[in-house]
Design a protein around this motif. Structure first.
Motif, PDB file in Angstrom:
ATOM      1  N   GLN A   8       0.830  -1.202   0.000  1.00 36.29           N
ATOM      2  CA  GLN A   8       0.000   0.000   0.000  1.00 36.29           C
ATOM      3  C   GLN A   8       0.868   1.257   0.000  1.00 36.29           C
ATOM      4  OE1 GLN A   8      -2.413  -0.636   3.486  1.00 36.29           O
ATOM      5  NE2 GLN A   8      -4.012  -1.743   2.339  1.00 36.29           N
ATOM      6  N   LYS A   9       1.974   1.223   0.723  1.00 33.36           N
ATOM      7  CA  LYS A   9       2.895   2.355   0.757  1.00 33.36           C
ATOM      8  C   LYS A   9       3.480   2.609  -0.627  1.00 33.36           C
ATOM      9  CE  LYS A   9       7.019   4.054   3.151  1.00 33.36           C
ATOM     10  NZ  LYS A   9       8.061   3.729   4.157  1.00 33.36           N
ATOM     11  N   ALA A  12       0.915   4.179  -2.840  1.00 31.62           N
ATOM     12  CA  ALA A  12       0.740   5.599  -2.511  1.00 31.62           C
ATOM     13  C   ALA A  12       1.839   6.438  -3.144  1.00 31.62           C
ATOM     14  CB  ALA A  12       0.737   5.772  -1.005  1.00 31.62           C
TER      15      ALA A  12
END
Length: 526
Positions: A8-9, A12
């Motif tokens: 997810q990082k 992003a």
């Protein structure tokens, strides 16, 4: 859980990168405006939005929209030194741009289903066609929205709609040509990019750049210094076309991007005084034609690659089958030679034993039986010798010896050699006297005729006659072996070993062999 958080990082960060890329493209457009060219219409964010919709995972699709909407925040516009209008203006135009170009990308990706990165003419034409339609829709919706919001009236709208369309069209064509392959390589490791070698090498790209700069010097500098040459600005489209022919879509994409980005500043430096809309339109046509030529070259290369693969496959098949045939041929020759030798040895031994028995039993009835056995053994030994001779001829160990001889001599030898068969079967070999001569290999001719006569003898019944004769027809000598067998063709003996020997020797002596009912003909050509 940790892996999910890291994933997810990373997403992003990629999302943020796309937003930054879009804002950079937007800022670049305003920089082109500063150079007082046609740049305010080179709406690069349209190309970025289209590229993201074509190549990025859907979870990143809204990044261009969010980037556009960020401009509705005064502090963001101020930081980028972009003129701030109103929240509604940025939100509506952002939504318009996203719907038009993201929609075009999704149509190409999921409805038309083009292959990406583009590798053929058909897909390239589809992308260019849909992109130009999207540019028309984008320009029409853009001026209509400005009129509706009171930014200007319809008279101004009519003046700027064509330049707007051409500017957006150029950006929407050139940006995906270079950005889509990069995104595909990053997101799914597309092997079609040739392990990172989709675009030309650095040295080749520098050569592209030098060629483009020379073309632009001729187009803008030389024509301005030498008015007698007339307008030469169309020369700028030649490098993209030439390099498209040379290197296909990758070279075309690299060259049209360089040409499109360098044209505004260089035209400004040389104080280009021609019609800007005409120059824009030339760049749009040049970019479209170059990419389609690149697609055609890609199709040609793919077709040649397929042909080459088929040729290599066929070549391998031919080699494999040739090897199999050679192995089978060698096995056949080995088998024939082995059979011949293996038959001769016991036959010689039996022949000696029978000869010894004949000496001891000359005066009793067993002598006749022994005589017949000796003749049978002789025939068997002749068959074994034929097998050996056939094998030698097949591998080229026998060369014909041409000399003149009387045909009658061969006829007499054949008749004498079949005395035992004539007596045993009650048949007659009738020789028609002849004074004709041949220039050929006497022994091989004898072997041919012996096998033909043997075939007739084997199929003939008691009281039937086998004829041997020779005639001259059209300066050719024709030897005829005739018989009274009822039906040669229905008898499997016609496919026997003897006829195989005839066909073999016919190739060596170059004569014609033909068979009709009750008649075999051997024609020796003059």
């Amino acid at each position: 859980m940790r892996n999910l958080f890291q994933h997810q990082k990373l997403d992003a960060l990629i999302f943020l990168f796309i937003i930054t890329l879009w804002l950079f493209a937007f800022k670049s457009s305003s920089l082109f405006g500063f150079l007082k060219t046609y740049s305010s219409l080179w709406y690069l964010p349209a190309g970025v939005t289209l590229s993201i919709a074509l190549a990025a995972p859907l979870r990143f699709l809204t990044a261009p929209l969010i980037a556009n909407w960020l401009l509705a925040i005064p502090i963001v516009s101020s930081a980028l030194a972009i003129e701030y209008t109103s929240v509604a203006d940025h939100l509506l135009h952002g939504a318009r741009l996203f719907v038009v170009y993201a929609g075009a990308g999704l149509i190409l990706r999921y409805i038309i289903k083009v292959s990406l990165p583009v590798s053929n003419l058909s897909d390239q034409q589809k992308i260019i066609g849909v992109t130009l339609i999207a540019s028309i829709v984008g320009a029409a919706s853009g001026v209509s929205l400005h009129v509706a919001m009171g930014s200007f009236d319809w008279n101004v709208a009519r003046d700027i709609i064509l330049p707007w369309f051409i500017g957006d069209g150029i950006a929407a064509i050139i940006v995906p040509a270079i950005l889509v392959p990069i995104l595909k390589r990053y997101f799914d490791g597309s092997e079609e990019l040739g392990n990172g070698q989709y675009f030309p090498t650095m040295n080749w790209s520098l050569f592209h750049l030098k060629t483009i700069l020379i073309a632009m010097f001729v187009a803008f500098g030389l024509s301005s210094q030498l008015p007698s040459l007339g307008s030469l600005w169309y020369v700028i489209v030649l490098p993209p076309i030439v390099f498209a022919v040379r290197g296909g879509i990758p070279s075309a994409a690299t060259t049209i991007v360089m040409t499109a980005l360098l044209t505004p500043p260089i035209a400004t430096i040389f104080e280009f005084e021609g019609e800007r809309i005409a120059l824009q339109f030339l760049l749009l046509i040049g970019a479209s034609v170059s990419l389609m030529i690149g697609g055609a070259i890609a199709d040609k290369s793919a077709a040649l690659a397929i042909i080459k693969r088929h040729e290599e496959h066929l070549e391998m098949q031919v080699l494999e089958r040739t090897q199999k045939l050679e192995n089978a041929y060698q096995f056949q020759q080995h088998l024939i030679r082995s059979i011949g030798h293996d038959l001769q040895q016991p036959l010689f031994a039996v022949n000696h034993l029978v000869g010894a028995m004949d000496i001891k039993n000359k005066d009793n009835d067993l002598s006749k039986v022994i005589d017949q056995a000796e003749k049978v053994i002789k025939v068997s030994m002749d068959v074994a010798q034929k097998i050996l001779d056939y094998a030698k001829r097949e591998v080229g160990q026998v060369e014909p010896i041409g000399r003149r001889f009387a045909i009658q001599k061969v006829f007499d030898q054949i008749a004498n050699s079949f005395e035992y068969e004539q007596e045993l079967q009650g048949i007659t070999i009738s020789v028609t006297p002849t004074d004709l001569e041949l220039v050929s290999d006497e022994h091989l001719v004898w072997e041919v005729l012996t096998n033909l006569v043997q075939n007739s003898v084997r199929l003939s019944k008691h009281g039937q006659v086998i004829g041997l004769s020779a005639v001259k027809q059209d300066n050719d000598v024709v030897i005829i072996v005739s018989d009274e067998v009822q039906d040669h063709r229905s008898d499997p003996g016609q496919a026997g070993f003897g006829l195989g020997i005839v066909r073999q020797i016919s190739k060596m002596l170059n004569f014609e062999y033909s068979f009709e009912l009750n008649c075999s003909k051997v024609r020796f050509l003059k």
